[in-house]
Enzyme design. Structure first.
Site, mmCIF file in Angstrom:
data_model
loop_
_atom_site.group_PDB
_atom_site.id
_atom_site.type_symbol
_atom_site.label_atom_id
_atom_site.label_comp_id
_atom_site.label_asym_id
_atom_site.label_seq_id
_atom_site.Cartn_x
_atom_site.Cartn_y
_atom_site.Cartn_z
ATOM 1 C CB CYS A 128 -0.923 0.079 1.100
ATOM 2 S SG CYS A 128 -2.268 1.043 0.826
ATOM 3 C CE LYS A 165 -10.209 4.439 2.861
ATOM 4 N NZ LYS A 165 -10.392 4.497 4.383
ATOM 5 C CB SER A 179 -8.327 0.286 2.760
ATOM 6 O OG SER A 179 -8.598 1.583 3.733
ATOM 7 C CG HIS A 205 -4.701 -3.439 2.856
ATOM 8 N ND1 HIS A 205 -3.209 -3.282 3.566
ATOM 9 C CD2 HIS A 205 -4.377 -2.056 2.307
ATOM 10 C CE1 HIS A 205 -2.727 -2.012 3.814
ATOM 11 N NE2 HIS A 205 -3.612 -1.435 3.001
ATOM 12 C CD GLU A 246 -2.175 -6.852 4.527
ATOM 13 O OE1 GLU A 246 -2.232 -5.551 4.913
ATOM 14 O OE2 GLU A 246 -1.868 -7.116 3.444
ATOM 15 N NE ARG A 306 -10.702 4.742 10.933
ATOM 16 C CZ ARG A 306 -9.802 4.387 10.118
ATOM 17 N NH1 ARG A 306 -8.673 3.679 10.668
ATOM 18 N NH2 ARG A 306 -9.947 4.661 9.079
#
Length: 306
Positions: A142, A163, A192, A235, A237, A249
């Protein structure tokens, strides 16, 4: 064979509950084998969650892996207890004279900043430069991938109008690449990020090959021909609920955020997401450890170019 981590690292209990083979440093010292020395430069604020995610995928191969966790000395972490960093992490100054078979550089939630405006950018550039001589193969993830492409090849990043957030479909464009052995022609992976790198800019370097792309999310995977440098913009993972936690969040903080795409069943945030990227995530890291590190690194890691 297991991933070798400190006995008291919080990730250990989680991984053992999942059946991931982990081994204490004490037990590993009695085995007559040279483990792969892998460093993780953890730039994420949620360090314990990121440790667990990366140790999970690194512990999924038959290879014994000895882990060194690194954090930035020039940046004060506000989300991880100093006691945790003191107990389990080293700084670059601690390892600058050492050699590693592999290095993973994580992302960081700072994409909108110019690279030079990041408070630890001088230390970051020193580590990136050091890695070319002291690490056999580096996996950049990333923001880590964007930073390395910029530092090593002058590839810039571009702020996105919205985003890139969700689980996107990707297609393999270099099926012969060792990093993609066993991959399906199409596969899913989470993203992300607020910034992007362009395929044309990467191709213009003449030194980095595109390996996998997404129609919606853009470049996903690229690498140098010798696989000494690997760049992953997403990502693979991530846990099942990582994007959900990021979304909630931001909602609770009153930020403008769209629901992650192709993630919640029927686009309903109250429903549990379906994990559909883990298999390729495990395979990616297994291929990296096996073909890009283990099969190529010299027996003595202090000669990484051998």
């Amino acid at each position: 064979m297991p991933v070798n981590i400190p006995r008291d690292l919080p990730a250990r209990a989680t991984l053992e509950d999942e059946g991931i083979f982990v081994m204490s440093q004490e037990r590993a010292s009695h085995q007559d084998i040279r483990p792969l020395r892998i460093a993780i430069l953890n730039l994420m604020p949620t360090k314990i969650a990121t440790e667990t995610q990366l140790l999970r995928v690194l512990g999924s191969t038959p290879l014994q892996v000895e882990i060194t966790l690194l954090h930035m000395a020039s940046h004060e972490s506000r989300n991880t207890a100093p006691e945790h960093l003191e107990a389990f992490y080293a700084t670059f100054d601690d390892v600058r004279d050492e050699y590693f078979d592999g290095l993973v550089i994580t992302g960081a939630p700072i994409e909108k900043l110019d690279f030079e405006d990041v408070d630890y950018w001088p230390e970051m550039t020193e580590i990136l430069d050091w890695s070319t001589e002291h690490v056999h193969s580096t996996m950049h993830v990333c923001w880590g991938a964007q930073a390395a492409l910029y530092r090593h090849y002058g590839v810039g990043k571009y702020e996105l109008p919205a985003k890139t957030f969700g689980v996107f479909n990707h297609r393999v464009i270099a099926p012969e690449a060792i990093l993609l052995r066993g991959f399906d022609e199409e596969f899913a992976a989470p993203h992300s990020r607020h910034t992007d790198v362009h395929a044309a800019d990467i191709e213009a370097t003449g030194k980095v090959d595109l390996l996998a792309v997404s129609e919606e999310a853009g470049v996903f995977m690229a690498a140098t021909p010798d696989f000494r440098q690997v760049f992953i913009t997403g990502h693979p993972e991530y846990d099942r609920d990582t994007l959900a936690r990021e979304y909630r969040r931001d909602v609770e903080a009153g930020l403008e955020i769209e629901k992650p795409q192709h993630y919640f069943p029927d686009d309903d945030p109250e429903r549990e997401p379906v994990m559909r990227w883990r298999g390729h995530g495990f395979l990616l890291y297994a291929n990296w450890l096996n073909y890009c590190v283990y099969q190529q690194t010299p027996f003595q890691p202090d000669t990484p170019g051998g």
